[in-house]
Write a protein that holds these residues in place. Structure first.
Motif, short mmCIF file in Angstrom:
data_model
loop_
_atom_site.label_atom_id
_atom_site.label_comp_id
_atom_site.label_asym_id
_atom_site.label_seq_id
_atom_site.Cartn_x
_atom_site.Cartn_y
_atom_site.Cartn_z
N LEU A 195 -3.31 -2.50 -5.75
CA LEU A 195 -4.04 -2.11 -4.54
C LEU A 195 -4.98 -3.21 -4.04
CD1 LEU A 195 -4.94 1.63 -5.21
CD2 LEU A 195 -3.30 0.69 -3.58
N PRO A 247 -2.41 -0.02 2.05
CA PRO A 247 -3.63 0.13 1.23
C PRO A 247 -4.31 1.47 1.45
CG PRO A 247 -3.55 -2.05 2.22
CD PRO A 247 -2.45 -1.26 2.86
N ALA A 270 -9.16 -1.09 3.34
CA ALA A 270 -8.04 -0.26 3.78
C ALA A 270 -8.20 0.11 5.26
CB ALA A 270 -7.96 1.01 2.93
N LEU A 312 -12.90 0.62 -1.84
CA LEU A 312 -11.52 0.35 -1.44
C LEU A 312 -11.27 0.81 -0.01
CD1 LEU A 312 -8.79 -0.73 -2.41
CD2 LEU A 312 -8.25 1.58 -3.20
N THR A 327 -1.32 1.74 -7.82
CA THR A 327 -2.73 1.46 -8.09
C THR A 327 -2.99 0.06 -8.62
OG1 THR A 327 -3.27 3.80 -8.43
CG2 THR A 327 -4.74 2.18 -9.44
N TYR A 337 -1.73 4.31 -0.27
CA TYR A 337 -1.60 4.29 -1.72
C TYR A 337 -2.95 4.23 -2.44
CZ TYR A 337 3.25 3.24 -0.60
OH TYR A 337 4.52 3.29 -0.09
N GLY A 338 -3.97 3.71 -1.76
CA GLY A 338 -5.25 3.53 -2.43
C GLY A 338 -6.26 4.62 -2.16
N SER A 355 0.98 7.02 -7.53
CA SER A 355 -0.33 6.41 -7.75
C SER A 355 -0.31 5.41 -8.90
CB SER A 355 -1.37 7.50 -8.02
OG SER A 355 -1.49 8.37 -6.93
#
Length: 635
Positions: free
Chosen positions: A114, A381, A370, A366, A111, A384-385, A107
């Protein structure tokens, strides 16, 4: 910098930066490890504006700050030049479980990129859509320019990750960027033209032509654009090497000699060893999946569909591409890439559930790009987000991918061309002979993956899961003046069952003095901590021994389980929420092992305080149950 002067004063009074071995912070205080504590001027620090008190415990010199400790810590790190020691030293900081540490590393590395990752993924997806519907021609200048924008981050991903990864590991960001840039240096890709000097590992799956050598050592040239693992591993070793070199290189030449030696050692090492090993790991994975498919298409579908997103995280998914190309060339069809097709749909199903359930505005915002980029097959996205930081949604998406992959395996779905991603991948599943059962399998499998990922995340993903340990309607007021709140007041419920202790009577001066805030303390009789109010988790320390919740009215409630329990480094604590998550009254926050903590010699006295409001009408009872009122506060 708001706290620059305070940081300078603290560093000076602890004996200067040369007296500091390391500095970390917990939820209320700076924790210094000093070479010589006698050099610290404790009284001077106590009298500083912005400092609550000073404590010495567990070999640490603790400067109690309060709510603003993250900001003060940042200033201390910058003013003292402690960046290269890593803000939370992995050797001295909280350990936690292996999985939690892995999530934290992933993260922290991803991050920062992102936003750009989501933006470029959306551009790539829309560009493919415009071509598919005939709005753009793939040879047009508009398409080429949009494609360049969309590919910009993905092609040069090692450079971006070189910056964030080495920063996470405590090294200099520009050294990480230089390593990443070397991996995608365009001239190296042209060196593979022509006859090789010789071939290594001939006759094996690792057979590699050698076109160049470095000091006589063969260099296996591979493609590292869009790769993840080689640069992260390289950044890790670079940070460790840089840290070592700074201890042995004289200060007068340190500025250029340290990066010089770091690059001269790490870059060749990455090309010679780290990069090839990571790539070969992917190749082994590809061969293993073919063997599993030959054994059972169902098992292969479950295996590949369920673990595909994990492979993506480690960059091992690239090992399947040459296997698929070989199958298409020799067999005219490939089952391997077909079985992972459903995974992206499971991922966006999970993301949609997160979007509908979560109250954290940052993650909700977000989730939109994504989800959109995931429709077109760009799931980084989303991973990881959104889903990976929340943990459970990622697991649910893997289950959805396994279900979809299993269905496609049973129905014999295969790909016949290397085509588009996401919704543009369906044409790749159409046989030259026409529509077959395998094509219908792709439709059913992706639909099932989406539904399973969505439903499991929505119901069991732990996103704003509100399970009241004690229903509000069952709460029995312990003291009439506590339960009867007026307009402009807010009731705080007990997060624990146990004996009530006057805050002034506990051993920790930072809490007993009332400097950090007003409230009560509880000696818990069971190891479950629930939310005393509804609000957002504004602070959750990595060791999970302390948590802060900010209510919708702005009141900041801090709960600190036990005294000096940060020294346990996360042992005996298990968090059920994440920072930034919205929680309801009575929701389970943290579980902890009462007996194990007692055996460690730590007191379990747990302060429950409000740091930015006045507390009135504290509970007069000597014992409370979870969910009973303990005090009220003014809004």
């Amino acid at each position: 910098m708001k706290y620059e002067q305070l940081a300078r004063d603290i560093i000076q009074q602890v004996g200067g930066k040369e007296n500091v071995n390391s500095v970390v912070h917990c939820i209320t205080r700076l924790r210094f490890k000093l070479k010589d504590e006698s050099k610290a001027n404790t009284e001077a620090i106590k009298n500083m504006d912005g400092v609550v008190t000073v404590m010495k415990s567990g070999g640490q010199y603790q400067v109690v700050i309060g709510n603003h400790v993250p900001d003060v810590y940042k200033a201390v790190v910058e003013v003292g030049g402690f960046q290269n020691q890593s803000p939370v030293d992995e050797e001295d900081g909280p350990k936690g479980s292996l999985f939690s540490r892995f999530i934290d590393i992933i993260s922290s590395i991803f991050t920062p990129v992102l936003g750009v990752l989501a933006a470029t993924g959306m551009i790539k997806g829309f560009n493919a859509l415009f071509v598919a519907v005939g709005w753009l021609d793939a040879t047009s200048g508009t398409y080429q320019l949009l494609n360049a924008i969309g590919d910009s981050l993905f092609y040069f991903f090692p450079i971006f990750l070189g910056y964030t990864a080495i920063k996470k590991f405590g090294g200099s960001p520009f050294i990480g960027m230089a390593i990443g840039a070397a991996l995608v240096y365009p001239t190296l890709s042209t060196l593979t033209a022509g006859d090789p000097l010789y071939t290594v590992f001939a006759g094996t799956m690792f057979e590699s032509p050698i076109h160049i050598t470095f000091l006589g050592v063969p260099v296996i040239l591979m493609t590292y654009s869009t790769s993840v693992i080689p640069i992260i591993i390289a950044a890790f070793f670079a940070a460790k090497l840089e840290k070592f070199l700074k201890t042995v290189i004289p200060d007068v030449i340190k500025m250029f000699i340290v990066p010089l030696l770091t690059l001269l050692i790490i870059v060749p090492l990455t090309f010679i060893l780290i990069g090839p090993i990571a790539t070969w790991a992917g190749m082994l994975l590809g061969s293993a999946t073919v063997a599993v498919y030959n054994l059972s298409p169902l098992i292969a579908g479950i295996f590949l569909g369920g673990l595909w997103q994990v492979f993506v995280i480690f960059g091992l998914h690239w090992g399947l591409v040459p296997v698929a190309i070989n199958n298409l060339t020799s067999l005219g069809a490939d089952p391997v890439l077909a079985l992972v097709f459903a995974a992206s749909f499971a991922q966006i199903g999970a993301v949609l559930a997160v979007f509908l359930r979560i109250k954290n505005q940052k993650i909700k915002t977000l989730s939109i790009p994504a989800f959109i980029s995931g429709i077109f097959g760009v799931t980084e996205p989303a991973i990881y987000g959104v889903t990976l930081p929340l943990k459970k949604p990622f697991i649910m998406s893997c289950i959805g991918g396994a279900v979809g992959g299993g269905i496609m395996g049973i129905m014999g779905t295969q790909v016949y061309i290397i085509g588009g991603l996401g919704v543009f991948g369906y044409p790749s599943n159409i046989s030259p002979e026409g529509i077959t059962t395998g094509f219908y399998g792709s439709l059913i499998g992706t639909a099932a993956a989406f539904v399973v990922g969505f439903v499991l995340t929505y119901l069991f993903g732990g996103v704003n899961k509100a399970v009241a340990t004690t229903p509000q309607s069952d709460i029995t007021p312990v003291a009439e003046e506590v339960s009867a709140t007026k307009v402009g007041q807010e009731q705080i419920l007990s997060p624990l069952a146990g004996n009530v202790v006057n805050l002034k009577d506990i051993s920790d001066v930072a809490f007993s003095s009332g400097s950090l805030g007003q409230g009560v303390a509880i000696e818990p009789t069971e190891g479950k901590l629930v939310a005393p109010v509804s609000g957002t988790v504004s602070a959750l320390f990595p060791t999970h021994h302390a948590i802060g919740i900010t209510t919708e009215t702005g009141a900041e409630v801090l709960i600190h389980i036990g005294m000096d329990t940060v020294q346990l480094e996360g042992k005996h604590f298990k968090a059920h929420v994440t920072q930034g998550e919205f929680v309801e009254k009575g929701q389970l926050l943290i579980e902890f092992d009462l007996d194990a903590i007692k055996r460690s010699g730590r007191a379990l006295t747990t302060p429950v305080i409000v740091t930015n409001r006045k507390v009135i009408s504290p509970n007069k009872a000597s014992h409370v149950q979870t969910g009973e009122p303990i005090f009220i506060i003014n809004e």
